[in-house]
Structure formats: structure tokens, C-alpha cells
Write a protein that holds these residues in place. Structure first.
Motif, short mmCIF file in Angstrom:
data_model
loop_
_atom_site.label_atom_id
_atom_site.label_comp_id
_atom_site.label_asym_id
_atom_site.label_seq_id
_atom_site.Cartn_x
_atom_site.Cartn_y
_atom_site.Cartn_z
N PRO A 32 -53.74 -38.26 -42.50
CA PRO A 32 -53.79 -36.81 -42.75
C PRO A 32 -52.47 -36.28 -43.31
CG PRO A 32 -54.69 -37.34 -40.59
CD PRO A 32 -54.04 -38.59 -41.10
N ASP A 33 -52.58 -35.25 -44.16
CA ASP A 33 -51.39 -34.60 -44.69
C ASP A 33 -50.90 -33.56 -43.69
OD1 ASP A 33 -53.13 -32.44 -44.89
OD2 ASP A 33 -53.40 -32.64 -47.06
N ASP A 34 -50.00 -32.69 -44.12
CA ASP A 34 -49.43 -31.69 -43.22
C ASP A 34 -50.47 -30.71 -42.69
OD1 ASP A 34 -46.98 -32.84 -43.61
OD2 ASP A 34 -46.37 -31.45 -45.20
N LYS A 35 -51.57 -30.57 -43.43
CA LYS A 35 -52.64 -29.67 -43.01
C LYS A 35 -53.74 -30.39 -42.23
CE LYS A 35 -51.94 -26.55 -46.95
NZ LYS A 35 -52.59 -25.92 -48.14
N GLY A 36 -53.53 -31.66 -41.98
CA GLY A 36 -54.51 -32.43 -41.24
C GLY A 36 -55.69 -32.91 -42.07
N GLU A 37 -55.56 -32.83 -43.40
CA GLU A 37 -56.65 -33.23 -44.28
C GLU A 37 -56.40 -34.61 -44.87
OE1 GLU A 37 -59.42 -31.54 -44.66
OE2 GLU A 37 -58.68 -29.95 -43.34
N THR A 38 -57.47 -35.33 -45.15
CA THR A 38 -57.38 -36.63 -45.81
C THR A 38 -58.17 -36.59 -47.11
OG1 THR A 38 -59.32 -37.43 -44.59
CG2 THR A 38 -57.14 -37.92 -43.65
N VAL A 39 -57.72 -37.37 -48.08
CA VAL A 39 -58.48 -37.50 -49.32
C VAL A 39 -59.79 -38.23 -49.05
CG1 VAL A 39 -58.48 -38.50 -51.65
CG2 VAL A 39 -56.38 -37.48 -50.71
N ASP A 40 -59.68 -39.28 -48.26
CA ASP A 40 -60.85 -40.07 -47.85
C ASP A 40 -61.55 -39.33 -46.71
OD1 ASP A 40 -62.69 -41.90 -46.96
OD2 ASP A 40 -61.26 -43.51 -46.59
#
Length: 210
Positions: A120-128
Motif C-alpha cells: 500500500p501507498d501512503d493512502k493505503g491503496e495498492t495498484v494490484d
């Protein structure tokens, strides 16, 4: 870098039916057999002993998993047929057999390749969208058991639809056709034998998608 060093040679065939190789008749036939097996379970249910149906149900679960990760996966990367319409229709048969949308699966799987189980990125989102790290904690992978048994409930249909809409190639339309096809099939089964759908089919369907 020399372009020849990374060139990928695809199989060539003179077949008027198959796009890559006549051997694609094997996975195509396997997919159609799965569809026949799925329909056969419904007609066999009122007549076969419970222990037989339980065995056949577990086999169906294994077939769903094998189909999605075998036939369906290969079909995403290498559509079997030269005809675009035949590929679309085969996607419909896949969707009914597995009770999902082959085209929606295409979007999820290609997103998986973009992110490749990223963290996850800083916002808790993943590309996958199906990254095993998406629902983990402190940058660690999620517990495998919860990943296996809860991922089925985590698909974001709205996000998948938006991705398909971006493609502007008819994928959203055909994905919705696939959803309608398997939903209609299950509805008809439910109307004729609701006990089969609720108490027999749905548990094995869920198990197959784990």
C-alpha cells in the motif's frame, strides 16, 4: 538494447478457427466440459445419493479453481479464436460455468500484473487490487487464511466497471452480458429447485472461488 533480444515469437497456425494453435482446442473443450458439468449437477441433484453429490460438488469446486487459473487465465492472455465474436461467446460460457464474469476477471487480472502484489501507498491503496499486502498491517502480508477465504467478498464491482469503461472496446457491455447470463441461469435454477441453489450449489461455488 537490440530489439531482437526481447522479441517474442508467437505460435503460428493455418487454422481458420484458432488464433494461435490448434492445441487451444484442448482448453476450449475443457471450458465447455465444465459448463456441461455445471448444468449436469442441477439435473442430477434430485436423483443421486447425497454422498455422490457431495463428491461431485467438491469436484466442481476444484474445477472452478482450475478453470479460473488455467483456462480462464490463458484465455485472457491468448484468446483462443480468430473470431472476436467467438471469443466473446466463449467468455459467456466461461462466466456461466464459473458463475462470474470472464471480462471482469480480465480487468482484475491485468490490474494484478500492473501492481504485481505491491504494498500500500501512503493512502493505503495498492495498484494490484488483489495484492496480499492490501489488507495486511505494518507493511506485512495478510494472513494467508483470511486472504484465501475473504478475498471473494472484496471485489469492488464499481472500480472494475470504471476500468472496463476506460477501455472503450465493448468490454463493459460484454462483461455485463456475462453477469446477466450467469445470474439468469442461477435464477432459473432457483425457481425450479431453490434448495439446490441455497443448500448445495452456493457453498461449493464459494469454495471454488477461494
Amino acid at each position: 538494447m537490440n530489439a531482437d533480444a526481447i522479441r517474442v515469437e508467437r505460435p503460428a497456425t493455418t487454422s481458420r478457427l484458432f488464433a494461435h494453435t490448434r492445441w487451444d482446442a484442448v482448453p476450449a473443450a475443457a471450458g465447455l466440459f465444465h459448463l456441461a458439468y455445471f448444468l449436469g449437477l442441477f439435473f442430477l441433484y434430485p436423483h443421486a445419493p447425497l454422498w455422490v453429490m457431495l463428491i461431485l460438488g467438491f469436484i466442481y469446486s476444484l474445477m472452478v479453481n482450475a478453470n479460473i487459473n488455467g483456462v480462464g487465465h490463458n484465455f485472457i492472455h491468448n484468446p483462443f479464436f480468430r473470431s472476436r465474436l467467438l471469443n466473446r461467446l466463449f467468455g459467456v460460457t466461461q462466466s456461466i460455468a464459473c458463475c462470474f464474469s470472464q471480462t471482469y476477471y480480465d480487468a482484475v487480472h491485468m490490474q494484478h500484473h500492473k501492481g504485481n502484489a505491491d504494498r500500500p501507498d501512503d493512502k493505503g491503496e495498492t495498484v494490484d487490487w488483489i495484492s496480499i499486502y492490501k489488507h495486511g498491517h505494518h507493511g506485512e502480508a495478510e494472513n494467508p487464511w483470511s486472504y484465501v477465504f475473504l478475498s471473494f467478498f472484496r471485489d469492488d464491482v464499481g472500480t472494475i466497471r470504471r476500468e472496463l469503461r476506460k477501455r472503450k472496446n465493448g468490454d463493459l457491455f460484454w462483461g455485463n452480458i456475462e453477469l446477466a447470463a450467469f445470474a439468469t441461469t442461477l435464477l432459473v435454477m432457483f425457481l425450479f429447485n431453490w434448495r439446490y441453489v441455497i443448500f448445495y450449489f452456493l457453498p461449493f461455488f464459494y469454495l471454488g472461488h477461494c
